[in-house]
Design a protein around this motif. Structure first.
Motif, PDB file in Angstrom:
ATOM      1  N   ASN A  13       0.829  -1.189   0.000  1.00  0.00           N
ATOM      2  CA  ASN A  13       0.000   0.000   0.000  1.00  0.00           C
ATOM      3  C   ASN A  13       0.876   1.257   0.000  1.00  0.00           C
ATOM      4  O   ASN A  13       1.689   1.457   0.898  1.00  0.00           O
ATOM      5  CB  ASN A  13      -0.880  -0.064   1.270  1.00  0.00           C
ATOM      6  N   PHE A  14       0.715   2.092  -1.019  1.00  0.00           N
ATOM      7  CA  PHE A  14       1.462   3.351  -1.094  1.00  0.00           C
ATOM      8  C   PHE A  14       0.475   4.501  -0.976  1.00  0.00           C
ATOM      9  O   PHE A  14      -0.234   4.817  -1.946  1.00  0.00           O
ATOM     10  CB  PHE A  14       2.235   3.439  -2.414  1.00  0.00           C
ATOM     11  N   GLY A  15       0.367   5.072   0.199  1.00  0.00           N
ATOM     12  CA  GLY A  15      -0.536   6.209   0.409  1.00  0.00           C
ATOM     13  C   GLY A  15      -1.976   5.893   0.051  1.00  0.00           C
ATOM     14  O   GLY A  15      -2.690   6.753  -0.464  1.00  0.00           O
ATOM     15  N   GLY A  16      -2.386   4.646   0.259  1.00  0.00           N
ATOM     16  CA  GLY A  16      -3.772   4.268   0.000  1.00  0.00           C
ATOM     17  C   GLY A  16      -3.967   3.562  -1.350  1.00  0.00           C
ATOM     18  O   GLY A  16      -5.060   3.094  -1.646  1.00  0.00           O
ATOM     19  N   VAL A  17      -2.918   3.507  -2.164  1.00  0.00           N
ATOM     20  CA  VAL A  17      -3.014   2.844  -3.475  1.00  0.00           C
ATOM     21  C   VAL A  17      -2.175   1.566  -3.441  1.00  0.00           C
ATOM     22  O   VAL A  17      -1.021   1.597  -3.013  1.00  0.00           O
ATOM     23  CB  VAL A  17      -2.488   3.776  -4.605  1.00  0.00           C
TER      24      VAL A  17
END
Ligand SMILES: NC(=O)c1ccc[n+]([C@@H]2O[C@H](COP(=O)([O-])OP(=O)(O)OC[C@H]3O[C@@H](n4cnc5c(N)ncnc54)[C@H](O)[C@@H]3O)[C@@H](O)[C@H]2O)c1
Ligand SMILES: CC(C)(O)[C@@H](O)C(=O)O
Ligand SMILES: [Mg+2]
Ligand SMILES: [Mg+2]
Length: 348
Positions: free
Chosen positions: A5-9
């Protein structure tokens, strides 16, 4: 491949834990990796792969400065160092690391040496994406893969020697053998990447050209010059203008951003700086957004590729480049920089 997960993505990534070096070496144990080109990325990737235990040879034009550099780095003529064509013939994985213009010039030579089942590897999506301009269309029976380290080949090698690593993107354009994924990930780990994030050839080249023309190099140099000029024309000394524009950024504030993010750097500055920076941030964003939009469009239409190919293929390209770099080097801003670097305590 892990989903992180990268900042919600959520994104597909490969980490060194998931694909350790010994697995990478085992995956490529029967392959000969021919690194074609020994400019900036060539040495970084070839030396890291060699030190990591892969079978590597280098292909480079004889009677060139970079041939001599390869010899100085320990590659042996006739054993691990060959002319471009001979190295391409011996390799089962061809790492095509000539300059992007050099790749166009040498394509017919290299293409002839590709055998069914070989892998053709790039560190940029340029040649494939702008195929109408480059003429680089690989045969259908080879894998076409990409690992693009997100930084200079110089840093790739330096960080490797320090036991650290740059992040890289990876992509598969063509999987002829069914082994393209294992090959590309093994190579990505082998060249010393921290983690690998998934992309495709077009996204790699669009983002890379935007980044280097934008904040990483073009915009950075431009905003340095603009702020320096304003300070100088308002009577500030070169020392004051340079320290307040460049030196403090590279020596003090960017390392804090690298360590813990922008908010943490802000938190470690005065409340006065915080207030002003938080307000002015929006104005700079609005002023530069249209320029970044123009830039992206110019990348997307192929205009940036056209200009690059046209200038890079000229005989006197290196001389003209040196003239432009000399102008920067000899400007008051960067002459002040040279003086300031000498005065750093560690250089005394
Ligand atoms: N420079 C970097 O750190 C960096 C970072 C990420 C990706 N890349 C990509 O990696 C690839 C290699 O880039 P680079 O900066 O290392 O290249 P470079 O400009 O340093 O050139 C590499 C080699 O190409 C050779 N060459 C150039 N023209 C030639 C020709 N006509 N015939 C034969 N040889 C020729 C030069 O002798 C040199 O050894 C490019 O696709 C680039 O976009 C580079
Ligand atoms: C090192 C960079 C700027 O990231 C690379 O993209 C290059 O072209 O040299
Ligand atoms: Mg680039
Ligand atoms: Mg780049």
């Amino acid at each position: 491949m892990a989903k992180l997960n990268f900042g919600g993505v959520e994104e597909n990534v490969v980490t060194r834990d998931e694909f350790p070096l010994d697995k990478a070496v085992k995956t490529l144990k029967d392959e000969t990796i021919a690194v074609i080109g020994y400019g900036v990325q060539g040495p970084g990737q070839a030396l890291n792969l060699k030190d990591n235990g892969f079978n590597v040879i280098v292909g480079q034009r004889k009677n060139s400065k970079t041939w001599d550099k390869a010899v100085a780095d320990g590659w042996v003529s006739g054993e691990t160092l060959f002319e471009v064509e001979e190295a391409a013939k011996r390799g089962t994985i061809i790492q095509y690391l000539l300059s992007d213009a050099g790749q166009i010039a040498q394509w017919e030579t290299v293409k002839k040496q590709l055998n069914p089942g070989d892998a053709l590897y790039f560190s940029h999506g340029f040649g494939i994406t702008y195929k109408d301009q480059t003429g680089i269309v690989p045969p259908k029976d080879v894998d076409v893969i990409l690992v693009a380290p997100k930084g200079s080949g110089t840093s790739l090698r330096r960080l490797f020697v320090e036991g650290k690593g740059l992040n890289s993107s990876y992509a598969i354009f063509q999987d002829a053998t069914g082994k393209a994924y294992d090959r590309v990930v093994a190579l990505g780990i082998g060249v010393g990447s921290g983690y690998l994030f998934e992309t495709d050839f077009q996204k790699e080249v669009y983002s890379d050209l935007t980044g280097e023309r934008g904040i990483l190099m073009g915009a950075l140099a431009g905003v340095f010059e603009a702020q320096y000029e304003v300070l100088r024309k308002n009577g500030h000394s070169p020392s004051e203008a340079f320290n307040e524009t460049v030196e403090e950024l590279t020596q003090s504030l960017m390392p804090l951003v690298a360590e813990n993010g922008m908010d943490w750097m802000y938190a470690n500055c005065s409340t006065t700086a915080q207030r002003g920076a938080l307000d002015w941030r929006h104005k700079f964003r609005e002023a530069t957004l249209p320029v970044f939009d123009d830039l992206y469009e110019s990348v997307k239409t192929g205009e940036e590729a056209r200009v690059t190919i046209k200038t890079n293929e000229k005989e006197d390209y290196r001389e003209k480049l040196e003239e432009e770099l000399k102008e920067i080097r000899e400007s008051e801003l960067w002459q002040t920089g040279a003086q300031v670097r000498k005065l750093r305590p560690e250089n005394n």
